[in-house]
Design a protein around this motif. Structure first.
Motif, PDB file in Angstrom:
ATOM      1  N   ASN A   1      -2.073  12.166  -1.345  1.00  0.00           N
ATOM      2  CA  ASN A   1      -1.332  11.376  -2.134  1.00  0.00           C
ATOM      3  C   ASN A   1      -1.553  11.062  -3.439  1.00  0.00           C
ATOM      4  O   ASN A   1      -2.604  11.966  -4.605  1.00  0.00           O
ATOM      5  CB  ASN A   1      -2.734   9.213  -1.505  1.00  0.00           C
ATOM      6  CG  ASN A   1      -2.725   9.391   1.036  1.00  0.00           C
ATOM      7  OD1 ASN A   1      -1.120   8.895   0.933  1.00  0.00           O
ATOM      8  ND2 ASN A   1      -3.697   9.264   0.727  1.00  0.00           N
ATOM      9  N   LEU A   2      -0.877  10.318  -4.103  1.00  0.00           N
ATOM     10  CA  LEU A   2      -0.318  10.340  -4.827  1.00  0.00           C
ATOM     11  C   LEU A   2      -0.172   8.673  -6.429  1.00  0.00           C
ATOM     12  O   LEU A   2      -0.175   8.013  -4.608  1.00  0.00           O
ATOM     13  CB  LEU A   2       0.645  10.865  -5.532  1.00  0.00           C
ATOM     14  CG  LEU A   2       0.392  12.554  -5.444  1.00  0.00           C
ATOM     15  CD1 LEU A   2       2.504  12.879  -5.659  1.00  0.00           C
ATOM     16  CD2 LEU A   2      -0.144  13.310  -5.868  1.00  0.00           C
ATOM     17  N   ALA A   3      -0.443   8.681  -7.359  1.00  0.00           N
ATOM     18  CA  ALA A   3      -0.051   7.426  -8.010  1.00  0.00           C
ATOM     19  C   ALA A   3       0.617   7.360  -9.031  1.00  0.00           C
ATOM     20  O   ALA A   3       0.138   8.469 -10.053  1.00  0.00           O
ATOM     21  CB  ALA A   3      -1.813   6.800  -7.648  1.00  0.00           C
ATOM     22  N   HIS A   4       1.182   6.319  -9.518  1.00  0.00           N
ATOM     23  CA  HIS A   4       1.886   6.624 -11.184  1.00  0.00           C
ATOM     24  C   HIS A   4       1.444   6.723 -12.093  1.00  0.00           C
ATOM     25  O   HIS A   4      -0.017   5.739 -11.616  1.00  0.00           O
ATOM     26  CB  HIS A   4       2.886   5.640 -11.190  1.00  0.00           C
ATOM     27  CG  HIS A   4       3.866   6.053 -11.889  1.00  0.00           C
ATOM     28  ND1 HIS A   4       3.716   5.374 -13.094  1.00  0.00           N
ATOM     29  CD2 HIS A   4       5.131   6.761 -12.298  1.00  0.00           C
ATOM     30  CE1 HIS A   4       4.413   5.875 -13.920  1.00  0.00           C
ATOM     31  NE2 HIS A   4       5.177   7.150 -13.639  1.00  0.00           N
ATOM     32  N   ALA A   5       1.015   6.903 -13.055  1.00  0.00           N
ATOM     33  CA  ALA A   5      -0.113   7.208 -14.058  1.00  0.00           C
ATOM     34  C   ALA A   5      -0.202   5.370 -13.738  1.00  0.00           C
ATOM     35  O   ALA A   5      -1.284   5.025 -14.816  1.00  0.00           O
ATOM     36  CB  ALA A   5       0.240   8.198 -15.677  1.00  0.00           C
ATOM     37  N   GLY A   6       0.829   4.848 -14.388  1.00  0.00           N
ATOM     38  CA  GLY A   6       1.390   4.073 -15.014  1.00  0.00           C
ATOM     39  C   GLY A   6       0.921   2.636 -13.632  1.00  0.00           C
ATOM     40  O   GLY A   6       0.854   1.657 -13.848  1.00  0.00           O
ATOM     41  N   GLY A   7       0.156   3.161 -12.835  1.00  0.00           N
ATOM     42  CA  GLY A   7      -0.544   2.020 -11.727  1.00  0.00           C
ATOM     43  C   GLY A   7       1.044   2.339 -10.257  1.00  0.00           C
ATOM     44  O   GLY A   7       1.727   2.581 -10.470  1.00  0.00           O
ATOM     45  N   GLY A   8       0.906   0.968  -9.550  1.00  0.00           N
ATOM     46  CA  GLY A   8       0.931   0.553  -8.748  1.00  0.00           C
ATOM     47  C   GLY A   8       0.628   1.103  -7.624  1.00  0.00           C
ATOM     48  O   GLY A   8       1.520   0.512  -6.377  1.00  0.00           O
ATOM     49  N   GLY A   9       0.082   1.701  -7.491  1.00  0.00           N
ATOM     50  CA  GLY A   9      -1.042   2.481  -5.860  1.00  0.00           C
ATOM     51  C   GLY A   9      -0.237   3.474  -5.633  1.00  0.00           C
ATOM     52  O   GLY A   9       0.397   4.210  -5.672  1.00  0.00           O
ATOM     53  N   TYR A  10      -1.394   3.793  -4.347  1.00  0.00           N
ATOM     54  CA  TYR A  10      -0.674   5.085  -3.932  1.00  0.00           C
ATOM     55  C   TYR A  10       0.118   5.299  -2.976  1.00  0.00           C
ATOM     56  O   TYR A  10       0.227   4.534  -2.137  1.00  0.00           O
ATOM     57  CB  TYR A  10      -1.882   5.933  -3.330  1.00  0.00           C
ATOM     58  CG  TYR A  10      -2.943   6.299  -4.432  1.00  0.00           C
ATOM     59  CD1 TYR A  10      -2.786   7.769  -4.988  1.00  0.00           C
ATOM     60  CD2 TYR A  10      -4.274   5.607  -5.158  1.00  0.00           C
ATOM     61  CE1 TYR A  10      -4.065   8.262  -5.964  1.00  0.00           C
ATOM     62  CE2 TYR A  10      -5.182   6.214  -6.226  1.00  0.00           C
ATOM     63  CZ  TYR A  10      -4.637   7.469  -6.448  1.00  0.00           C
ATOM     64  OH  TYR A  10      -5.444   7.835  -7.848  1.00  0.00           O
ATOM     65  N   GLY A  11       0.645   6.741  -2.855  1.00  0.00           N
ATOM     66  CA  GLY A  11       1.581   6.648  -1.904  1.00  0.00           C
ATOM     67  C   GLY A  11       1.460   8.111  -1.295  1.00  0.00           C
ATOM     68  O   GLY A  11       1.138   9.682  -1.827  1.00  0.00           O
ATOM     69  N   MET A  12       2.514   8.833  -0.717  1.00  0.00           N
ATOM     70  CA  MET A  12       3.090   9.627   0.311  1.00  0.00           C
ATOM     71  C   MET A  12       3.850  10.584  -1.389  1.00  0.00           C
ATOM     72  O   MET A  12       5.018  10.132  -0.539  1.00  0.00           O
ATOM     73  CB  MET A  12       2.945  10.278   0.911  1.00  0.00           C
ATOM     74  CG  MET A  12       1.654  10.165   2.414  1.00  0.00           C
ATOM     75  SD  MET A  12       2.047  10.462   3.396  1.00  0.00           S
ATOM     76  CE  MET A  12       3.038  12.358   3.943  1.00  0.00           C
ATOM     77  N   GLY A  13       3.415  10.481  -2.495  1.00  0.00           N
ATOM     78  CA  GLY A  13       4.966  10.723  -2.430  1.00  0.00           C
ATOM     79  C   GLY A  13       4.781  10.652  -3.888  1.00  0.00           C
ATOM     80  O   GLY A  13       4.294   9.138  -4.224  1.00  0.00           O
ATOM     81  N   TRP A  14       6.269  11.010  -4.879  1.00  0.00           N
ATOM     82  CA  TRP A  14       6.170   9.995  -6.194  1.00  0.00           C
ATOM     83  C   TRP A  14       5.958   8.316  -6.162  1.00  0.00           C
ATOM     84  O   TRP A  14       5.509   8.182  -6.409  1.00  0.00           O
ATOM     85  CB  TRP A  14       7.454  10.595  -7.295  1.00  0.00           C
ATOM     86  CG  TRP A  14       7.536  10.634  -7.875  1.00  0.00           C
ATOM     87  CD1 TRP A  14       8.539   9.397  -8.545  1.00  0.00           C
ATOM     88  CD2 TRP A  14       7.048  10.812  -9.949  1.00  0.00           C
ATOM     89  NE1 TRP A  14       8.789   9.519  -9.969  1.00  0.00           N
ATOM     90  CE2 TRP A  14       7.780   9.592 -10.787  1.00  0.00           C
ATOM     91  CE3 TRP A  14       6.501  11.649  -9.449  1.00  0.00           C
ATOM     92  CZ2 TRP A  14       7.528  10.424 -11.459  1.00  0.00           C
ATOM     93  CZ3 TRP A  14       5.464  12.253 -11.027  1.00  0.00           C
ATOM     94  CH2 TRP A  14       6.508  11.542 -12.211  1.00  0.00           C
TER      95      TRP A  14
END
Length: 856
Positions: A670-683
């Motif tokens: 799982n990945l999350a953008h540095a600026g937040g927004g939650g985790y997901g599979m991929g960018w």
């Protein structure tokens, strides 16, 4: 430029311009000379006709008004051209040397090295003329040994000019000054020392080659291999970033960004460190230390292991604003420890694993221990078991040393507490408070060795406690025969083992002398050698049994090396059964990111520091290979004000926490953008990968993972910091701080409350203290105070006014509690709470104005 046919110069310029037009400015890093028709034509010219192209490329490379992508493409072309054997004249070489030695890029060692090889080829057919000699002499004088390549270039130029001179470490460091003194004093061996240092200067790879080691033996022979290695060990023990040696106060005006040396050769400037301080990073000395570490890889001396361990720790010691002092030297020391015969370096590696915080260093330590185990034909666990040093203690944990007729000493390891005692005796046999003067004078080496042995035992106890704590988490097992031989009867490891509870084919038992006794204090029957031995966990037993074990340990005065009987248990909650695949038990906390990252390293979690950039990050993860599981703790950077919510490098100062999840090891990240927004599979995935149901996770695994996460929150939460009562920048975290600082007790704080309930009646301030729900209440002469058992924060009665007392660095339990029994080691917050309680019980005697102003 040297005189050359005009047509050849024009052709060179035309072809180089065509090469730029025919290659891509987008993927400029990947452009090669033969990627264009013009480039291939240049490479196919007669060797003499290629020389103008080299000159043009060198001159174009110094034109910094060009586009960066043009400069890179020309630089890559130049590198290949310089590697060719071309028929240069002396005038060609003078021009190339001057061009490579001047400019904004400092001394271009990458270009100088092949040009100097061309000079060496030139000398095979012609002598150096005056112009070439003068140019080389200017270059030799201008080069500064503040990086490895510059030092090598200077040495190469010296050989070309026939300049004799010893290769020695640069002065200014304790180890380097000691090495220089020895080499310069030993006139008959000075050339041999110089040759050895020259060889050490070639330590450029990740590990030495067979050829390097063979040449090492030749270099050591004139000095006496063992004598030379003993000197090297002494130098390694002096290595480190000591302020007098490496931090030199200077005025910033004394350091120029760039300063021209003779005839245009650039003198390299030093990087700055802090305000008014400049850290002189001498790459030459670091390379020499790296070579010295390699020289001890085959030593069979415990002193060598100690010296390498010191260098490894010093190499990764952090310099404020500059990072680790000498990681290359530290890595070399770690590698060498893993190569030492018979696992001699393993105890130092085991200790370093508990001391270092650098993730790459920890990976190398694991690899080095694996290498040593493979050489010994053992598993890593088996090698670590048998490699624990004894410090000269006998089976009962005692060592006696006599110093002739000048006195004696006894080193004792207390099996109940794990503490060492070093007692001194005079010539008359009576106790002394310190080393007898005669022994200190006549037996200085023996006294030093004894003190080092005590330190070795102390370090080994801490390292083995951490190792067995991991063994509890990893559910490691022994056979009874192996456990008795390697652990129980070992003078030092036994001092850790005997303070723990074990299971024998599933039956819990403790160790009383040489007898295994169960929870009812009955000896276990005779057990077969193949009985499976494991560390006991309270999660395996009913609550009343865990409580009974705590009572037994207390009755026998046993201080456990880590939390075992008092270990927190985390069972699945109703809320987690409802969410099914994730836990919110530790969500919505605000943590200090750097502190959190350090704890992850200590507890074996993989984590990345999050920066305020356009990038994505995986969660903090821990792998559990035995169960084919990966635990994830979701955290994200918080804040959007660069410089307020980040440090100067753009690294988030704080994180916000979210879910804990479990996956199979092979599941996608799982990945999350540095600026937040939650985790997901991929960018930018819409949803995260579905996690495993929590009720399918083994109870022991779930509990240990949650215990780690509780530790992360409990230690690095903003709510633990008394200085954050105002809520930080803009008061954004005031509500969170208030809720956490005085909120409900977690599992760790609940255990702390239980310990305090047993401890308080034995304190001299017992009459002033009571436990009241979440607080330890202390009645002072001026006011009553409530100390929160989780955060250590304080409220003053009658109106719950906040009292800010910031513990000093390394604050521990007050002297009045030092003789009291604490059932386990490692709870720093318990020590802080006790310190505050003793301080406030005598509040009328407090003189610190930052505290008295708040109280009054």
């Amino acid at each position: 430029m040297t005189t050359m046919p005009h047509d050849d110069v024009l052709r060179a310029e035309r072809l180089i311009d065509a090469h730029l037009r025919q290659t891509s400015p987008v993927n400029f890093w990947d452009v090669k000379p033969n990627d264009s028709d013009a480039g291939r034509e240049i490479l196919s010219l007669a060797p003499k006709a290629q020389i103008p192209c080299v000159h043009i490329l060198m001159l174009r490379g110094r034109d910094y008004t060009k586009e960066f992508h043009d400069t890179v493409r020309l630089s890559r072309f130049l590198t290949q051209m310089l590697s060719r054997s071309l028929p240069y004249t002396a005038e060609d070489l003078v021009q190339l040397l001057r061009a490579a030695g001047t400019g904004l890029q400092a001394v271009q060692t990458g270009n100088l090295a092949p040009i100097l090889r061309s000079v060496e080829r030139f000398m095979k057919s012609e002598p150096l003329n005056d112009a070439l000699k003068e140019t080389l002499t200017d270059l030799h004088q201008s080069l500064v040994n503040n990086n490895m390549e510059a030092a090598k270039i200077k040495s190469q130029v010296g050989k070309i000019l026939g300049i004799s001179g010893a290769t020695l470490p640069d002065p200014g460091e304790a180890w380097a000054d000691a090495a220089r003194t020895l080499a310069l004093l030993e006139d008959d061996k000075s050339q041999a020392w110089s040759a050895l240092f020259s060889h050490a200067l070639t330590a450029t790879g990740s590990k030495p080659t067979a050829k390097w080691l063979a040449e090492l033996e030749k270099a050591l022979k004139p000095l006496g291999a063992e004598d030379a290695r003993m000197e090297i060990i002494a130098w390694l023990n002096l290595a480190g970033p000591t302020p007098p040696a490496r931090l030199v106060p200077q005025s910033p005006t004394d350091i120029q960004a760039e300063s021209e040396g003779p005839n245009g050769f650039l003198l390299q400037a030093q990087p700055t460190l802090g305000e008014g301080l400049f850290f002189r990073s001498d790459e030459k000395n670091i390379t020499l230390l790296k070579g010295c570490a390699w020289m001890l890889a085959e030593s069979d001396s415990r002193e060598a292991a100690r010296g390498l361990g010191h260098l490894a720790e010093a190499g990764f010691r952090s310099i404020p604003g500059s990072g680790p002092w000498a990681p290359r030297a530290g890595n070399a020391a770690i590698w060498a420890l893993g190569q030492m015969p018979e696992g001699l370096g393993v105890p130092a590696l085991t200790r370093l694993r508990t001391r270092l915080r650098d993730r790459n260093a920890l990976k190398l330590i694991a690899s080095s221990i694996e290498s040593a185990a493979a050489k010994a034909g053992l598993t890593v666990d088996e090698l670590e078991d048998i490699s624990v040093p004894t410090g000269g203690l006998d089976a009962s944990g005692v060592r006696h040393d006599a110093f002739g007729e000048e006195g004696a000493a006894t080193l004792t390891l207390d099996a109940a507490t794990g503490r060492t005692t070093l007692a001194w005796f005079g010539a008359d046999g009576k106790p002394r408070k310190a080393v007898p003067a005669g022994a200190k004078r006549e037996f200085a080496a023996e006294v030093k060795a004894l003190k080092l042995a005590e330190e070795e035992v102390r370090q080994a106890i801490g390292a083995q406690a951490a190792r067995l704590d991991r063994a509890l988490t990893d559910e490691r097992s022994w056979t009874l025969a192996a456990w008795r031989e390697r652990c129980l009867t070992h003078p030092v490891l036994g001092g850790v083992v005997r303070r723990l509870i074990w299971t024998f084919d599933g039956v819990p038992a403790s160790i009383d002398g040489d007898t295994l006794t169960d929870i009812d204090l009955k000896p276990l029957p005779e057990l077969p050698a193949e009985t499976v031995v494991r560390l006991w966990s309270p999660i395996e037993s009913p609550t009343q049994d865990a409580l009974r074990w705590r009572e037994l340990l207390s009755e026998r005065g046993i201080v456990q090396p880590f939390k075992q009987a008092h270990r927190e248990i985390y069972l699945l909650t109703d809320a987690e059964r409802a969410t099914n695949t994730y836990s919110n038990r530790f969500a919505a906390h605000v943590l200090k990111q750097h502190q959190f990252n350090t704890l992850c390293v200590l507890r074996g979690w993989k984590n990345s520091l999050r920066l305020m950039v356009d990038d994505c990050y995986p969660p903090a993860t821990k792998q559990i290979p035995k169960h084919n599981l990966r635990a994830e703790f979701w955290v994200e950077g918080i804040g959007d004000d660069y410089g307020v919510d980040t440090n100067e490098t753009g690294t988030y100062l704080r994180l916000v926490t979210d879910q804990v999840r479990f996956y199979h090891l092979a599941a996608p990240d799982n990945l999350a953008h540095a600026g937040g927004g939650g985790y997901g599979m991929g960018w930018r995935a819409a949803a995260p990968l579905e996690a495993l149901p929590l009720d399918q996770i083994p109870t022991h695994v779930l509990s240990e993972v949650m215990r780690d996460v509780d530790l992360f929150v409990g230690v690095s939460s903003l709510g633990n910091d008394p200085a954050w009562a105002d809520g930080g920048p803009g008061g954004r975290f005031r509500n969170y701080w208030q809720d956490y600082a005085f909120g409900d007790l977690g599992a760790t704080a609940a255990t702390r409350k239980e310990i305090l309930a047993r401890l308080l009646p034995r304190l001299k301030i017992a009459g002033k203290c009571t436990l009241d729900g979440k607080f330890l209440t202390v009645q002072g002469a001026l006011r009553a105070y409530k100390i929160h058992l989780g955060s250590g924060n304080i409220l003053m009665e009658p109106n719950d006014q906040y009292l800010c007392i910031v513990p000093g660095r390394g604050a521990g339990a007050p002297e009045a509690t030092q003789g009291l029994f604490l059932p386990f080691e490692g709870d720093q917050m318990l020590s802080i709470i006790l310190s505050k309680a003793f301080l406030l019980a005598d509040d009328a005697k407090i003189t610190d104005p930052t505290i008295t102003r708040q109280i009054s």
